[in-house]
Scaffold this motif. Structure first.
Motif, PDB file in Angstrom:
ATOM      1  N   GLY A  28      -1.835   3.812  -6.062  1.00 46.16           N
ATOM      2  CA  GLY A  28      -2.334   2.412  -5.180  1.00 46.16           C
ATOM      3  C   GLY A  28      -2.608   1.017  -6.789  1.00 46.16           C
ATOM      4  O   GLY A  28      -3.671   0.244  -6.647  1.00 46.16           O
ATOM      5  N   LYS A  29      -2.145   1.458  -8.364  1.00 44.91           N
ATOM      6  CA  LYS A  29      -2.699   0.447  -8.597  1.00 44.91           C
ATOM      7  C   LYS A  29      -1.783  -0.632  -9.462  1.00 44.91           C
ATOM      8  O   LYS A  29      -1.323  -0.732 -10.134  1.00 44.91           O
ATOM      9  CB  LYS A  29      -3.136   1.419 -10.485  1.00 44.91           C
ATOM     10  CG  LYS A  29      -4.122   2.356 -10.075  1.00 44.91           C
ATOM     11  CD  LYS A  29      -5.030   2.961 -11.203  1.00 44.91           C
ATOM     12  CE  LYS A  29      -5.810   4.421 -11.241  1.00 44.91           C
ATOM     13  NZ  LYS A  29      -6.267   4.443 -12.402  1.00 44.91           N
ATOM     14  N   SER A  77       1.067  -4.194  -2.737  1.00 44.89           N
ATOM     15  CA  SER A  77       0.669  -3.104  -2.197  1.00 44.89           C
ATOM     16  C   SER A  77       1.588  -2.914  -1.116  1.00 44.89           C
ATOM     17  O   SER A  77       1.596  -1.162  -0.735  1.00 44.89           O
ATOM     18  CB  SER A  77      -0.781  -2.774  -2.034  1.00 44.89           C
ATOM     19  OG  SER A  77      -0.981  -3.197  -1.348  1.00 44.89           O
ATOM     20  N   THR A  78       1.576  -3.601  -0.340  1.00 44.85           N
ATOM     21  CA  THR A  78       2.390  -3.122   1.196  1.00 44.85           C
ATOM     22  C   THR A  78       3.619  -2.572   1.153  1.00 44.85           C
ATOM     23  O   THR A  78       4.710  -1.647   1.561  1.00 44.85           O
ATOM     24  CB  THR A  78       2.306  -3.823   1.940  1.00 44.85           C
ATOM     25  OG1 THR A  78       3.476  -5.223   1.568  1.00 44.85           O
ATOM     26  CG2 THR A  78       1.108  -4.564   2.648  1.00 44.85           C
ATOM     27  N   LYS A  79       4.471  -2.948  -0.337  1.00 41.00           N
ATOM     28  CA  LYS A  79       5.924  -2.115  -0.621  1.00 41.00           C
ATOM     29  C   LYS A  79       5.721  -1.058  -1.619  1.00 41.00           C
ATOM     30  O   LYS A  79       7.036  -1.106  -1.455  1.00 41.00           O
ATOM     31  CB  LYS A  79       6.786  -3.780  -1.178  1.00 41.00           C
ATOM     32  CG  LYS A  79       6.831  -4.712  -0.405  1.00 41.00           C
ATOM     33  CD  LYS A  79       7.484  -6.274  -1.087  1.00 41.00           C
ATOM     34  CE  LYS A  79       7.563  -6.953  -0.396  1.00 41.00           C
ATOM     35  NZ  LYS A  79       8.207  -8.128  -0.149  1.00 41.00           N
ATOM     36  N   ASN A  80       4.698  -0.411  -1.590  1.00 41.59           N
ATOM     37  CA  ASN A  80       5.005   0.604  -2.811  1.00 41.59           C
ATOM     38  C   ASN A  80       6.198   1.729  -2.137  1.00 41.59           C
ATOM     39  O   ASN A  80       6.369   1.919  -3.170  1.00 41.59           O
ATOM     40  CB  ASN A  80       3.525   1.186  -2.614  1.00 41.59           C
ATOM     41  CG  ASN A  80       2.457   0.649  -3.253  1.00 41.59           C
ATOM     42  OD1 ASN A  80       2.666  -0.736  -4.405  1.00 41.59           O
ATOM     43  ND2 ASN A  80       1.353   1.200  -3.941  1.00 41.59           N
ATOM     44  N   ALA A  81       6.264   1.853  -1.274  1.00 41.73           N
ATOM     45  CA  ALA A  81       6.701   2.661  -0.905  1.00 41.73           C
ATOM     46  C   ALA A  81       8.169   2.537  -1.757  1.00 41.73           C
ATOM     47  O   ALA A  81       9.483   2.839  -1.534  1.00 41.73           O
ATOM     48  CB  ALA A  81       7.117   3.096   1.349  1.00 41.73           C
ATOM     49  N   SER A  82       8.875   1.119  -0.812  1.00 40.72           N
ATOM     50  CA  SER A  82       9.989   0.834  -1.292  1.00 40.72           C
ATOM     51  C   SER A  82      10.027   0.261  -3.046  1.00 40.72           C
ATOM     52  O   SER A  82      11.674   1.268  -3.722  1.00 40.72           O
ATOM     53  CB  SER A  82      10.271  -1.166  -0.536  1.00 40.72           C
ATOM     54  OG  SER A  82      11.248  -1.575  -1.212  1.00 40.72           O
ATOM     55  N   THR A  83       9.205   0.466  -3.784  1.00 40.13           N
ATOM     56  CA  THR A  83       9.384  -0.148  -5.158  1.00 40.13           C
ATOM     57  C   THR A  83       9.301   1.662  -5.434  1.00 40.13           C
ATOM     58  O   THR A  83      10.195   1.793  -6.341  1.00 40.13           O
ATOM     59  CB  THR A  83       7.948  -0.450  -5.224  1.00 40.13           C
ATOM     60  OG1 THR A  83       7.544  -1.622  -5.054  1.00 40.13           O
ATOM     61  CG2 THR A  83       7.557  -0.426  -6.802  1.00 40.13           C
ATOM     62  N   MET A  84       9.038   2.551  -4.950  1.00 39.64           N
ATOM     63  CA  MET A  84       9.230   4.036  -5.704  1.00 39.64           C
ATOM     64  C   MET A  84      10.062   4.645  -5.431  1.00 39.64           C
ATOM     65  O   MET A  84      10.682   5.395  -6.103  1.00 39.64           O
ATOM     66  CB  MET A  84       8.429   5.284  -4.909  1.00 39.64           C
ATOM     67  CG  MET A  84       6.897   4.443  -5.027  1.00 39.64           C
ATOM     68  SD  MET A  84       5.887   5.448  -6.977  1.00 39.64           S
ATOM     69  CE  MET A  84       5.337   6.569  -5.933  1.00 39.64           C
ATOM     70  N   GLU A  85      11.241   3.859  -3.893  1.00 39.53           N
ATOM     71  CA  GLU A  85      12.280   4.008  -3.604  1.00 39.53           C
ATOM     72  C   GLU A  85      13.311   4.117  -5.131  1.00 39.53           C
ATOM     73  O   GLU A  85      14.200   4.062  -5.710  1.00 39.53           O
ATOM     74  CB  GLU A  85      13.036   3.662  -2.237  1.00 39.53           C
ATOM     75  CG  GLU A  85      12.660   4.719  -1.315  1.00 39.53           C
ATOM     76  CD  GLU A  85      12.911   3.826   0.140  1.00 39.53           C
ATOM     77  OE1 GLU A  85      13.774   3.083   0.002  1.00 39.53           O
ATOM     78  OE2 GLU A  85      12.112   4.448   0.954  1.00 39.53           O
TER      79      GLU A  85
END
Length: 152
Positions: A120-121, A56-64
């Motif tokens: 955040g799931k 979850s700490t990499k969600n921003a990168s994953t979304m990109e």
């Protein structure tokens, strides 16, 4: 002194060999089609998504990466697979329609992934990534031309 020169020449030969093999591996065996370029971008983004979706700490990168994936998938809808030429002419329209329907299903599933990540799931998101992998395998088996690996 002679020993140093021998080591230096051995290292030089080894470095040259590694550089040559790396350059050879980077050169594509044939030019990619426009669809191939979009699929390659999707693949790269999808690999990154798969590696970090559970964190979850990499969600921003994953979304990109998901945005890159979705953009290229939507653009890929405008193209037809090369394999169409191998399908009997009477079946080509259905083949292309099935390709586009499969790609649209992948885009829709990516939308679900986007929602899960935004909420955040990450456990749910990881399950959606596995669903996408299944869609990818099925579609590649049906619509992709399998080429032999390049000869070394």
């Amino acid at each position: 002194m002679l020993l140093r020169l021998r080591h230096l020449s051995t290292l030089s030969v080894l470095a040259l060999a590694l550089t040559t093999s790396t350059l050879h591996a980077q050169q594509p065996s044939e030019p990619k089609t426009q669809l191939g370029k979009h699929m390659a971008a999707m693949n790269g983004a999808f690999r990154t998504i798969g590696q970090q979706v559970a964190d979850s700490t990499k969600n921003a990168s994953t979304m990109e990466q998901l945005t890159i994936f979705e953009t290229n998938a939507k653009e890929a809808l405008a193209f037809e697979p090369e394999k169409k030429a191998q399908v009997p002419e009477a079946d080509q329209a259905k083949f292309v329609a099935d390709y586009k329907a499969g790609l649209q299903k992948l885009i829709d599933t990516a939308g679900k992934l986007h929602g899960a990540l935004h909420a955040g799931k990450n456990t749910e998101a990881a399950a959606i990534v596995e669903e996408m992998r299944g869609l990818q395998r099925t579609s590649h088996g049906e619509f992709r031309i399998r080429r032999p690996p390049p000869a070394n």
